[in-house]
Write a protein that holds these residues in place. Structure first.
Motif, PDB file in Angstrom:
ATOM      1  N   GLN A  10       0.860  -1.180   0.000  1.00  0.00           N
ATOM      2  CA  GLN A  10       0.000   0.000   0.000  1.00  0.00           C
ATOM      3  C   GLN A  10       0.897   1.232   0.000  1.00  0.00           C
ATOM      4  N   LEU A  11       0.673   2.113  -0.958  1.00  0.00           N
ATOM      5  CA  LEU A  11       1.429   3.355  -1.054  1.00  0.00           C
ATOM      6  C   LEU A  11       0.635   4.441  -0.346  1.00  0.00           C
ATOM      7  N   VAL A  12       1.242   5.074   0.651  1.00  0.00           N
ATOM      8  CA  VAL A  12       0.539   6.060   1.473  1.00  0.00           C
ATOM      9  C   VAL A  12       1.238   7.412   1.349  1.00  0.00           C
TER      10      VAL A  12
ATOM     11  N   ASP B 168       5.274  13.912  10.539  1.00  0.00           N
ATOM     12  CA  ASP B 168       4.682  13.506  11.818  1.00  0.00           C
ATOM     13  C   ASP B 168       3.400  12.703  11.646  1.00  0.00           C
ATOM     14  N   ARG B 169       2.947  12.517  10.406  1.00  0.00           N
ATOM     15  CA  ARG B 169       1.780  11.682  10.146  1.00  0.00           C
ATOM     16  C   ARG B 169       2.179  10.245   9.787  1.00  0.00           C
ATOM     17  N   VAL B 170       3.485   9.973   9.802  1.00  0.00           N
ATOM     18  CA  VAL B 170       3.971   8.606   9.589  1.00  0.00           C
ATOM     19  C   VAL B 170       4.021   7.896  10.943  1.00  0.00           C
TER      20      VAL B 170
ATOM     21  N   GLY C 103       3.845  -3.848   4.852  1.00  0.00           N
ATOM     22  CA  GLY C 103       3.023  -3.714   3.662  1.00  0.00           C
ATOM     23  C   GLY C 103       2.684  -2.282   3.282  1.00  0.00           C
ATOM     24  N   GLN C 104       3.199  -1.297   4.040  1.00  0.00           N
ATOM     25  CA  GLN C 104       2.946   0.097   3.712  1.00  0.00           C
ATOM     26  C   GLN C 104       4.242   0.815   3.357  1.00  0.00           C
ATOM     27  N   ARG C 105       4.167   1.650   2.334  1.00  0.00           N
ATOM     28  CA  ARG C 105       5.302   2.493   1.946  1.00  0.00           C
ATOM     29  C   ARG C 105       4.835   3.949   1.987  1.00  0.00           C
TER      30      ARG C 105
ATOM     31  N   VAL D 134      11.076   6.000   4.832  1.00  0.00           N
ATOM     32  CA  VAL D 134      10.067   6.929   4.337  1.00  0.00           C
ATOM     33  C   VAL D 134      10.650   7.696   3.152  1.00  0.00           C
ATOM     34  N   LEU D 135       9.882   7.793   2.100  1.00  0.00           N
ATOM     35  CA  LEU D 135      10.353   8.460   0.886  1.00  0.00           C
ATOM     36  C   LEU D 135      10.032   9.951   0.944  1.00  0.00           C
TER      37      LEU D 135
END
Length: 662
Positions: free
Chosen positions: A4-6, A12-14, A21-23, A39-40
């Motif tokens: 899942q791309l988020v 601060d929302r990471v 399963g999350q990027r 985190v990108l």
């Protein structure tokens, strides 16, 4: 494994703990990912995805190719005014932003492991492009509502909302109303006085174009491109009347109106307060007819697997119902004002964003003239046109700074040679002599004002008002340059006059330093300062997508070009030898060292002289423009009246029937 791309707008929302399963991607382009982070950072993705692409040129090419396969110019025309030639400027930036997001999404989805995408609602363009891309790839997209969008309290009635209806409140407001009435009465008297004069030149100026300029008389706020021409025409048969576009009888606008220099100025609010009529609003049926015609266009705009054609059309429809509708409302008001003042001609800048004024002048058979504003470059859609239908209204005269600009307009665009006059830059008329570069006292004073320590090198960083260029071009390029220790360097960010906030540059520079565990270089952010005085005090100027690269060349300040973005070198500064491209911090320090050294000075001076000679005709530009206007607009008897035939650019002289219905 499916991922899942988020996309989130802030780090601060990471979640503090990784989620399998999350990027995550942080879309704040000023944010720097710490070493080892999973985190990108959007800024890093921009550099990767857009490397080697010139989206400024690509968006113009794609937009014109799409229009060429349609009848959009005619379809979007109402009462002689085509929405296309105003919205084309907006759509240029609009498309640029979407091409950038498509490239970033293509990069992130290239591996095929992304099964779903979550996007913060504060990124509507990203969400729009993600939906389009996901539809072609069978990927689920979810938009997370923003905090502001979770309720409707902003539209609800609150206690006290009706308090203004009380008599006491009306009495408290009475002095303001009386004051406004008195001011408007004064403006009315001024309007009557100016209308009673022989025909003059009407100059259309915008308060937003004013900038701080230092002359021998000290610093003041002036319109750098129109005020020198106004001064040169003062006392002549063309004694200018100035209409402040958007100006009112309030605040700073009123202070300018009652100042001695504002005695021949009237505010733009007159269009609504004195020249409006009830019928001005009766355009809805015509606008909706244009919407229906544009809605019938089915031409695609294919970008990879994505068709942006329907989105371009939808955005143009929004513009027709918004911007075009407003201009159609104002067009008859403009014509009434022109009839009242009966000017012999109008003079303006940014004419490509004000086609309704050119249309009003043409309809009233009044010649129009424009002064170049900023730079004219190969991909500027305000000056570059593939063809010249009747709906394209150009000024009868365009005063450009140099021979290169004239060649571009008459060779790579659709201007006729007799419509372009090489006059030089009125802004340069305001530069006092001797050359600012040689005024050591001024240089030292500026450095003291900015708090630059002895021994530090002052680097001026210029910015741009275009948000899409800042986000996808300037910030990523600066990020690469400042991600390096910069000893003995003091950065001064000079904001564009239309830029309201410089905090993004603080976040960028401070964030990089924090992520790398080192102190940030000294930083000063300025806006209300004379640009030429600032450049004269600098050891170097660093820019991208910036007209300041040209002005630094004029002053003689060494130019460094932030070269991470392929489109940032608008006038070929590097090829001309008047800017040194820098790709990273090591480049920046090396070229800064070379800039303050004496080696190569003769070559630099020769390149600078050649560039300035090609782009700026020497001598007093304002006097030259004033002389041409007098020769053109004043008759043989010395009274205002067009001395030579004026055409509409399509072989028609402006006589007989109006080209736009009354």
């Amino acid at each position: 494994m499916a991922l899942q791309l988020v996309f989130v707008t802030a780090a601060d929302r990471v979640p503090a703990e990784p989620i399998d399963g999350q990027r995550f991607v942080v879309t704040d382009e000023t944010w720097t990912a710490p070493e080892g982070s999973d985190v990108l950072a959007l800024r890093d993705l921009i550099v990767q995805a857009l490397s080697g692409r010139d989206l400024l040129a690509e968006s113009m090419t794609r937009l014109d190719a799409w229009a060429a396969g349609t009848d959009v110019i005619e379809a979007s025309t109402v009462d002689g005014l085509s929405a296309w030639y105003h919205r084309r400027l907006h759509l240029w930036r609009w498309l640029h932003e979407r091409l950038a997001w498509l490239a970033i999404l293509d990069l992130l989805l290239a591996g095929g492991e992304i099964a779903s995408i979550d996007i913060d609602g504060d990124e509507p363009v990203l969400a729009e492009m993600a939906r389009v891309v996901a539809a072609a790839r069978n990927i689920k997209v979810e938009i997370v509502p923003t905090a502001a969008g979770l309720g409707s309290m902003g539209s609800q009635w609150a206690p006290g909302a009706a308090a203004d209806r009380r008599p006491a409140a009306r009495l408290r407001r009475l002095p303001d109303r009386v004051r406004s009435a008195i001011r408007r009465a004064r403006v009315d008297r001024r309007l009557r006085r100016l209308a009673a004069e022989p025909s003059r030149l009407l100059v259309l100026a915008s308060p937003g174009d004013r900038q701080v300029i230092t002359t021998r008389d000290g610093p003041s706020e002036r319109n750098a491109f129109l005020d020198p021409v106004i001064d040169a025409l003062t006392g002549s048969a063309l004694e200018p009347i100035v209409l402040e576009l958007g100006g009112s009888t309030d605040g700073a606008d009123w202070a300018r109106l009652i100042a001695p220099a504002g005695a021949r100025t009237i505010p733009g609010e007159l269009l609504a307060t004195r020249f409006s009529r009830p019928g001005d609003l009766e355009t809805r049926a015509k606008v909706e007819a244009a919407v229906e015609r544009v809605g019938a266009i089915s031409a695609p705009m294919l970008v990879g697997q994505v068709d942006l054609g329907p989105l371009v059309k939808a955005e143009l429809v929004r513009g027709i119902r918004g911007a075009l509708a407003g201009r159609l409302r104002d067009l008859p008001r403009m014509r009434r004002l022109l009839r009242r003042l009966h000017p012999v001609g109008i003079l303006l800048v940014n004419e490509y964003g004000r086609p309704e004024w050119l249309a009003a002048a043409r309809a009233e058979r009044i010649p129009s003239a424009a002064v170049q504003h900023g730079i004219i470059h190969r991909d500027h859609v305000g000056y570059r046109f593939p063809d010249r239908p009747n709906q394209l209204i150009l000024p009868n005269r365009t005063y450009v700074f140099g021979d290169d600009e004239a060649r571009l307009l008459t060779g790579a665009s659709v201007y006729r040679p007799d419509e372009v006059v090489v006059a030089g830059s009125p802004r340069l008329d305001l530069v006092p002599g001797p050359a600012l570069q040689e005024r050591v006292e001024g240089r030292d004073a500026v450095r003291r004002e900015l708090g630059v320590a002895d021994g530090d090198r002052l680097v001026v960083v210029s910015t741009t008002a275009a948000a899409v260029l800042t986000r996808f071009g300037v910030i990523p390029a600066l990020g690469r340059l400042f991600d390096h220790p910069l000893p003995n360097v003091h950065l001064v960010v000079k904001l564009h006059p239309a830029e309201m906030d410089g905090s993004r540059y603080e976040r960028l520079i401070g964030g990089i330093a924090a992520a790398r565990g080192r102190p940030a270089p000294p930083l000063t952010i300025v806006k209300a300062i004379d640009l030429y005085r600032l450049l004269a005090a600098a050891d170097a100027h660093l820019g991208s997508y910036s007209t300041v690269l040209t002005e630094a060349t004029v002053i003689g300040t060494p130019n460094l070009l932030a070269a991470a973005d392929a489109g940032g070198d608008l006038l070929g500064y590097a090829a001309a030898g008047v800017a040194r491209p820098v790709n990273d911090g090591a480049d920046l320090l090396r070229e800064l060292d070379a800039a303050v050294a004496v080696g190569g000075a003769e070559t630099t001076a020769a390149a600078r002289a050649a560039f300035v000679g090609a782009h700026f005709r020497p001598g007093p530009a304002a006097q030259r423009i004033a002389a041409d206007l007098r020769a053109w607009l004043v008759g043989p008897d010395g009274r205002p009246g067009v001395a030579s035939p004026v055409g509409d650019g399509h072989g028609n002289e402006l006589v007989g029937e109006d080209l736009i219905p009354r």
